[in-house]
Structures are given as structure tokens and as C-alpha cells.
Design an enzyme around this catalytic site. Structure first.
Site, short mmCIF file in Angstrom:
data_model
loop_
_atom_site.label_atom_id
_atom_site.label_comp_id
_atom_site.label_asym_id
_atom_site.label_seq_id
_atom_site.Cartn_x
_atom_site.Cartn_y
_atom_site.Cartn_z
N ARG A 1 61.05 30.05 -16.60
CA ARG A 1 59.89 30.85 -17.00
C ARG A 1 58.82 30.76 -15.92
O ARG A 1 58.88 29.91 -15.03
CB ARG A 1 59.33 30.36 -18.33
CG ARG A 1 58.78 28.94 -18.29
CD ARG A 1 58.18 28.55 -19.65
NE ARG A 1 59.14 28.73 -20.69
CZ ARG A 1 59.03 29.63 -21.68
NH1 ARG A 1 57.98 30.40 -21.78
NH2 ARG A 1 59.98 29.74 -22.58
N ALA B 1 63.66 30.44 -9.80
CA ALA B 1 62.53 29.58 -10.17
C ALA B 1 61.42 30.39 -10.84
O ALA B 1 61.54 31.59 -11.07
CB ALA B 1 62.02 28.87 -8.93
N HIS B 2 60.31 29.73 -11.10
CA HIS B 2 59.17 30.32 -11.80
C HIS B 2 58.48 31.40 -10.97
O HIS B 2 58.40 31.31 -9.75
CB HIS B 2 58.18 29.22 -12.16
CG HIS B 2 57.73 28.42 -10.99
ND1 HIS B 2 58.49 27.39 -10.47
CD2 HIS B 2 56.62 28.48 -10.23
CE1 HIS B 2 57.85 26.87 -9.44
NE2 HIS B 2 56.73 27.51 -9.26
N ASN B 3 57.97 32.39 -11.66
CA ASN B 3 57.10 33.41 -11.07
C ASN B 3 57.81 34.29 -10.04
O ASN B 3 57.16 34.90 -9.20
CB ASN B 3 55.87 32.77 -10.39
CG ASN B 3 54.99 32.02 -11.35
OD1 ASN B 3 55.38 31.75 -12.49
ND2 ASN B 3 53.79 31.69 -10.93
N SER C 1 57.70 31.91 -6.93
CA SER C 1 56.77 32.95 -6.45
C SER C 1 57.37 33.86 -5.39
O SER C 1 56.62 34.50 -4.65
CB SER C 1 55.47 32.32 -5.93
OG SER C 1 54.88 31.53 -6.94
#
Lengths: 353, 353, 353
Positions: free
Chosen positions: B217, B238-240, B258
Site C-alpha cells: 500500500r 513498493a509503496h506509492n 515512489s
């Protein structure tokens, strides 16, 4: 279980030296072994036997007898392999009790052999066949029509898609997924259409698969892992791949679609094998190698690097590269000398005044 | 299901040649197809049509008619894509029966659409919404508040953390984990404090995710996989991260936090993408590439290597490197000549005796 | 939960500037924060504070006061760490309700602490001990004899093999497998014998393990993950490995058997660490590194590449390699000059006619 050194020598077919009455109940490393332990000494470590406190040591048959004076040892051709077999004999892996847990769900027409264990909350769909002595632990999902041999161990939370076939003595560690769709898509204007993933997957006898590894079914053909191949954790095997007999694949390696890997090959960890690669019997592929699409890897040399090449060639190239600073210096020195020479030659060419 | 070639031509909107009455019930490769099979011949393989024994062949619309004499074929613009669509029509994937298995646990306020299948021992927590015709197989855990669209297939033992959102026609293969915490920690003197992992994750329509892949998330923001993206097995996101529409990511690739990956990109297997990388629409990233933190990968060139660079640049560099032995020899030869010249010039500079 | 800025300053031990009465209920990024949000500004981003609309900003204690005029802020030594702690205080992760789900299966002699949560369809075998406040979510399998500490979170569908030990405040994400067999085989004529995989595995306090990671038990010895180590998704840790305190390992890294990794090391993603590698305390290993068998990685330099070397050395070598085209040109130019010189010298050496 507790055995005497004499019993162990009998089991292994080895030559007993020293007292056959010492009792052995466990196994340990050469340096940490103590009373009641069996250990082993490979030829390169025989000098450590003197300091070893194990009750019994497995040694090579040609070990210098003076090294064994005053202790119990068993001479065998391959001490490490004998140790592995002895360990399994002395400390057999716990056998889950035969029987189907009341919470397991068994579909129609499922054929379970004798002494099969099915753990709690495992679901076995219609038409699955399971051989004798096989254990399927908790939380597994075995979809319809799978064929599972005898003496297999399928650890918890493993998933077999419909129609997967596995032979005898296969070990699947927790979280393994067998028979998922291959990754094949055909581009059309507005996106992708999935290529049919209707093929089969078969693991032959004595195959081991490590935790959370994933092996896809064939697209139209078949994914095949042949007898005795050993696959580590988090390995990915794509559709239509063949992995030959006794081939070993270490953790996190990925094998793309339609690769053909021969027998007795050794593939180290994190290797990436692109599609349609052919790896010959007995080939050795080093860790993190990248083998480009369609290449052939031959036996007899260790392959390494991305793109993978014979390690010896890479070493030669590396040596050249590491001489680059010297080459640059030599080039500068030559430049200076040539400049001086040109000057000198210019002078000597000048007509004498 | 059994269809005539004429029916198939109608379904595909293709041009039938030969008998429309032949019956087709299965699909196969060009070389292995037999009676009752449909197959396809891409333009580069049309010379193999002559030896093909399929009952019907899908061919390009501009295939030389003489190659098709005496057989049944259907001309289409994209034979492979038509084959994929025909296969799904002839051999539709089995649809699990609608209904909630009595052992499935359905929380409060769960909204299940029509004809939803929920397998044995699947747990769906409070407030989850599931669209029509979606199948959630055995052993899944769908945490509270997840939103799942229509016509999805969620294979066995998949886990969705709280609040995960997935669109329509999404396929999650076995063992997928969606919505786990991103890997973010802040160092303090005595160890690490976890950075908040409170964000969301959304998979849009038509996304496929392969077995045992993991998608985290967002930390504060959101992880987003856009419409039609296809993700293979054992991939880490991974996240973002944003993954654009119809982008394809092969097995074992890892995308760090990111990253922004555009649409229609192709990311091969085992690629490593560090944090805050930007990959443009349509970019192509070769297998095992490593893209350093913050870099931008543009479209139009294939990127490769670690650190990733245009493949053409790498080839030029490789050519230079492989000429190093010759350069070293030339350098040695120059050195010898310069030494001789210096000697000669020295002599010629000597004043004549 | 809703707090005032003054309460937050008290919790963090920070210095409040501006109104202490503003209420804060959530957290957000500096650029997206709005009313009711807490955010933070690291020193390099203080110029963005002016445009920030958060109700309260955490800033470094030495932030220029003029930047904070007219807003509520809290000065702290480490704004990002304070933000992480504040976020957990303001928005604590949901605590699953204490209690054992009626479908959970609890073996004989299982010792569950106070306020333990056991989710649906989780199986806990005989002799397991679970500390206070620990949550074990749905679909997990905890084999016999495991020891689990207090305040742990074990997410859904995780598998612990027999005898696994984990400390307090350990987080295991979904699909993790702990204690599977190490990948050790001994070759004999007719195939492989498995080396005994009878050892233990222990995770100390405060260890986090990401989704679908796999950590094998020791073969004869022990696999040990020390206090505070953080492991990302899809990481593989083999048998007999030690991972030191607070060491961080990013996604898809693989650690082979018998490696010894010190404390406070940072291992990036997709790193491959061959067997018997030793990594010193505080060492830094870059993404996709490959560390050959038996090597030692020292602290103080970033290591990178395959085989891994100090990044600075690699940069020097890369600079040399990128000068190869110039070297080749210089070599050609020298060759031409030397040829001219030889010609000239030849002429000047000719006896004057």
C-alpha cells in the site's frame, strides 16, 4: 532414535573402528559435536578429528588410521552423504499421523491412498488422486484432477491448480504454487489478449520445491520437472519449461518460457534465464547470471555474468580492464616520447646550417 | 465446446477459405496440431502451413492463397491475437459455481454481487464489496473494507489487507499479497521507527498479477496499477508506485517506493528499479536491468545493464572492451618501435665521427 | 484520534510555536496536507513550509523562526522520526479483538497469553506458546513447539514450521514462511541425498519480515535474525545465516547459507550474497550487488556491482572504460605518427647521396 555405532556401521555398510557399543542419538557438526552425537569429517578436515568430541565420526575409507586411534569411527566412501543418510535414519522427520482432518474438504471421486495425512482446512477438489503415505498439511488447496504420488510431503498453504501431476517422494514447501497461468499476452490495439494457458505441468519423482516458489503450467504444451531435480525458495519457472533430471536450481532464479534445461545442471541463485534458452546436461551457471533469449549454454565451463559467458573469458577481460590505468599511463608516455622524437627528427632532418 | 470453422470465422470476423463445416474443439501449436484442432500461423511461419495437420489455421489476411489450397483457414489481421480470442471462446476457463461455500466466513455489511463464488475457508471481513460474477477461491483472506469489482478471479490463498481496491476483470493468482506495509523506517538512536504506512492501493480494471507477487500500500499516498497492466509472478511493487496502463512487468522484477512508470512500458524479468525512478510511456527495460534512484528512462531506446543505459551505447562500449587485447598488443608494438626509433634517432643525432 | 497541538508537543517532548489549541486527527505529506493534518518538514524542505496548509508542522529545532510565523509548529530534533511516532499515536493501527476465533484449531498444551487474537481457520499445533497481545491473523499455520513473543503481529496465511522462535513486537507480513528446510544436498552416484535440516531459527525482538519472504531453519546450527532487523518483501534467507541487530534488507535480496551479516548494515534490494560471506557491522551494500562465496565486506565504503567492490573503485574503472574511444583514437594517431617518424628516420639514416 538411539542406535549403537555397530548398528550404524551395518546400516551404512561401513567399516567400524573402535567400540561398536557407543550409543548415538543425534547428529552435529565436527566442531560442535558432543557425547551421543554422530558427525563426519570430509577428507580436507581430517586434521580436526583429533579435537572432536563426537561419539562416532564418519570418515573416508582411506583415512590415516593413526588419526582414528582411541575413538569410534566408521569408514565410508562418502562421509558427508553417509552422514546425511544416517541423520535421516537416526532422526527421521516426524511423520504426521495418517488420517483426514475432520475440517479437510474432500471432493467427489477423490482417491486417497493408504496412510495419507490431510491437514486441517485443506481443500481437495473433485477427482484428485493421492498416493500412499503422502502428507498434505494444513491450508492447502488442491484443485480438481490433480495427481499426487506416494510418499510426498506438501507443506502448509501450498496451492496446486487443476490437473497438476506430481510423482513419488516429491516435497513441496510452504506457499508453493504449481500450475498458475504462464505470462503470455498478445498485443492488440486496445490492450492485451491473454494467450491460452491450457497446458499441463508435471513434477517427476524425488523433486523438491522450496518455499513460495511458483511454477506455471504450459501454455499449449507442458512444464516438466524431471526426476530428482531440486528447486530452492522463491524460484520462478515459466510455462513450457523443461528442467532435466537431478538439476539443481538455487533461490530466486527465474526461468522464462520454453527454456530447455538438461540433466545434472547446476544453476546458482538469482540467475535470470530468458525465453527459449537451452542449457546442456551438466552445465554450470553462476549466481546472478543473465542468459539472453535463445542462447545455448554448453557444459564444461562455468558460465557467469550478464550476458553469460565462460568465466575464464570474463576473467581475461577483467584483467585487461584492470590494466586500463597502466595502459593510459603508457599511452601518455608514448605520446610524450613520440613528440620528443618528432622534434628530434625534425631537427636532424633540418639541413645542417 | 465444439464449433464449425464457419462459426469461428463469424466470431472472429475473419475470411473463411475451404470448408466451413469442419468441427473444431481444441487448440494447439502449428507443429503439433491434429484433427479437431485450431492453430495459427504468424507470417514468418507460413512455410510450415503445408505440413500442418490442424483442422483449421488462422492466417494473416495477406497470406499467399496457394499456401492455403485444400485446407480450411481463416484470414485475420493478427493471427496470434485471433487465436488467443478463439481459444478462450472454444475452451472457456471453467467458471466456479456461484455461491458462498458454507465454510466461508462473511463479515458484517459485506455486499456480494450476483453469481459470486466464494470458496471454502475464505474469510471476508466487514464492509467488503464484491462485484458480480467474481470468484474468490479457497483460503483467501479479504480484510475489512476492500472493494472488488466484477468478473474478477482471485485464486486460492491470496491476501488483501484492509481497504484494497480492485477494479473489474482483475486476476490475482495464488499467493498474491496486496496492501502489505511499505518498507519505510526512520532511524533514531536506538533503532528504527516505522514510517506510517497508512495509504491506499488500487488496481484498475483488467490488471493481472502473477503468483506470490506482493504489492504494498502507499505510505501516505497511494499505490496505483492502472488499467490493463500485467504483472508476472514474484514481482515486488513498493509503496506509492504508479504503474501505467497496459504496462507489462515480467517475473521477479522489483519496483521501489515512489516510482512512476508510464503506460505501455515493457519491463523484463528481474529488473531492479530504485526509488523515485520515472519510466516514460512506452519505454523498454531489458532483463536484470538496474535503474538507479531518481533516474528517468525515456522511450525509444531499449535500456539495459546496471546502471541501465541505452543498449546501443552498451554494445559500443562492449566492442571497445573486447578490442582491449588488440589495443594492448598495439601498445606493446608501438613501445618497441618507439624504443627502436629513439635508438635510431639517437644514433643519427650523434655527431658523425 | 483527535489531539491538540499542545498535547502532541507534550507527547513528542517538542517545542510548540503558535496556537496549541489546533486539533489534529490525521497525517499527510508536506505538499498535500490540509486542515486537521500533521506534517513534517525535513531541513532541506523548510522552504516549502510557507505553502503548506497543514494544521501543524513538525520542524527541526534549529528552523529559522521567521519561517514559522503565523502557524502552529513543533520543534523536534528529528522531524521525520517524530512524525512517524506521532502518526502511530494519532492513528494507531487497528487492534484485532482479543479472542480465539471459533474455527481456529488450538493443539494440546498450547499456552496463549492475555488478549491474544487468533483469526479464523488458523491452526496452532501442540505445545506452541504465544505471548500477550499477539495477533495471529486468519489462515496461518503455526507448527508444533513454536515460541512466539508478546505484541507480535502475524498476518494472514503465514506459515511457521515446527519449533520456530520469535521474540516480542515481531511483525510477519502475509505469506511469510519461517523454518522451511535449507537447500542442502549431497551428491551420490544416483542423485542427491538431503543434508539434514534439523536446526533452529530464531527472530529476536522488533524484527519485521515483509510479505512472502522465506527464512530457512539451520541445517545443524541456527538461523538467527537479531533484534530490530528489518526485512522487506520476497527476501530469501538460507540456513545458518546470522543477520545482526538493526540491519535492514530490502526486497528480493537473497542470503545464502552460513552468511554472517553484522549489525546496522544496510543491504539494498535484489542483492545476492553467496555462502559463507561475512558482512561487517555498518556495511552498505548497493542494489543488485553480487557478493561471491566467502568474501568479506567491510564498513566505510559503499559496495556495488557483481562481484561487489567499493563503489569508488568501480567509478574509477568506469571512467577508464568510458575513455576507451579516446584511447583508441590516440593509439591510431600514435601509430600514424610513429609510421611517419620511422619513414623520416629511415630517410635521415640513409647515407647522404
Amino acid at each position: 532414535m538411539n542406535r549403537t555405532a555397530a548398528e550404524l556401521a551395518g546400516f551404512l555398510g561401513g567399516r567400524l573402528t573402535g567400540s561398536g557399543d557407543v550409543r548415538i542419538g543425534s547428529v552435529s557438526e565436527l566442531d560442535t559435536a558432543g557425547d551421543g552425537d554422530l558427525t563426519y569429517a570430509e577428507p580436507r578436515f581430517v586434521d580436526r578429528i583429533a579435537g572432536c568430541r563426537a561419539s562416532c565420526v564418519l570418515v573416508g575409507t582411506d583415512t590415516e588410521p593413526s588419526l582414528l586411534t582411541g575413538r569410534t569411527s566408521i569408514g565410508v566412501p562418502n562421509p558427508k552423504a553417509a552422514f546425511a543418510r544416517a541423520a535421516r535414519w537416526l532422526m527421521p522427520p516426524p511423520v504426521p499421523p495418517p488420517g483426514v482432518h475432520p475440517t479437510a474438504i474432500i471432493g467427489d471421486g477423490v482417491d486417497l491412498g493408504h496412510r495419507v495425512h490431510v491437514g486441517a482446512y485443506t481443500v481437495i477438489d473433485d477427482g484428485v488422486r493421492v498416493g500412499n503415505n503422502t502428507a498434505i498439511h494444513s491450508g492447502c488447496y488442491i484443485a480438481g484432477g490433480c495427481q499426487i504420488g506416494s510418499d510426498c510431503t506438501i507443506h502448509a498453504n501450498t496451492v496446486l491448480y487443476a490437473g497438476v501431476e506430481i510423482g513419488d517422494r516429491v516435497v513441496l514447501h510452504a506457499g508453493v504454487v504449481l500450475g498458475s497461468d504462464g505470462f503470455g499476452y498478445v498485443r492488440e490495439d486496445d490492450g492485451y489478449v491473454q494467450f491460452p494457458q491450457l497446458g499441463k505441468i508435471r513434477l517427476e519423482d524425488d523433486v523438491d520445491v522450496g518455499a513460495n516458489s511458483t511454477l506455471d503450467r504450459g501454455s499449449l504444451g507442458r512444464t516438466l520437472v524431471e526426476q530428482g531435480a531440486k528447486i530452492d525458495n522463491l524460484v520462478h519457472v515459466a510455462h513450457n519449461v523443461r528442467i532435466g533430471k537431478r538439476t539443481v536450481i538455487a533461490a530466486q532464479t527465474g526461468v522464462s518460457g520454453s527454456c530447455d534445461i538438461g540433466s545434472d545442471a547446476v544453476i546458482a541463485g538469482q540467475v535470470g534465464i530468458a525465453d527459449h534458452v537451452r542449457i546442456d546436461d551438466g552445465a554450470i551457471v553462476g549466481a546472478q547470471c543473465g542468459i539472453p533469449s535463445g542462447k545455448r549454454v554448453r557444459a564444461g565451463k562455468v558460465f557467469w555474468g550478464t550476458p553469460a559467458r565462460p568465466l575464464d573469458d570474463i576473467k581475461v577481460q577483467q584483467a585487461h580492464i584492470s590494466r586500463l590505468p597502466k595502459m593510459a599511463a603508457e599511452l601518455a608516455s608514448l605520446r610524450a616520447e613520440v613528440d620528443r622524437l618528432r622534434e628530434a627528427v625534425g631537427r636532424s632532418e633540418d639541413p645542417p646550417a
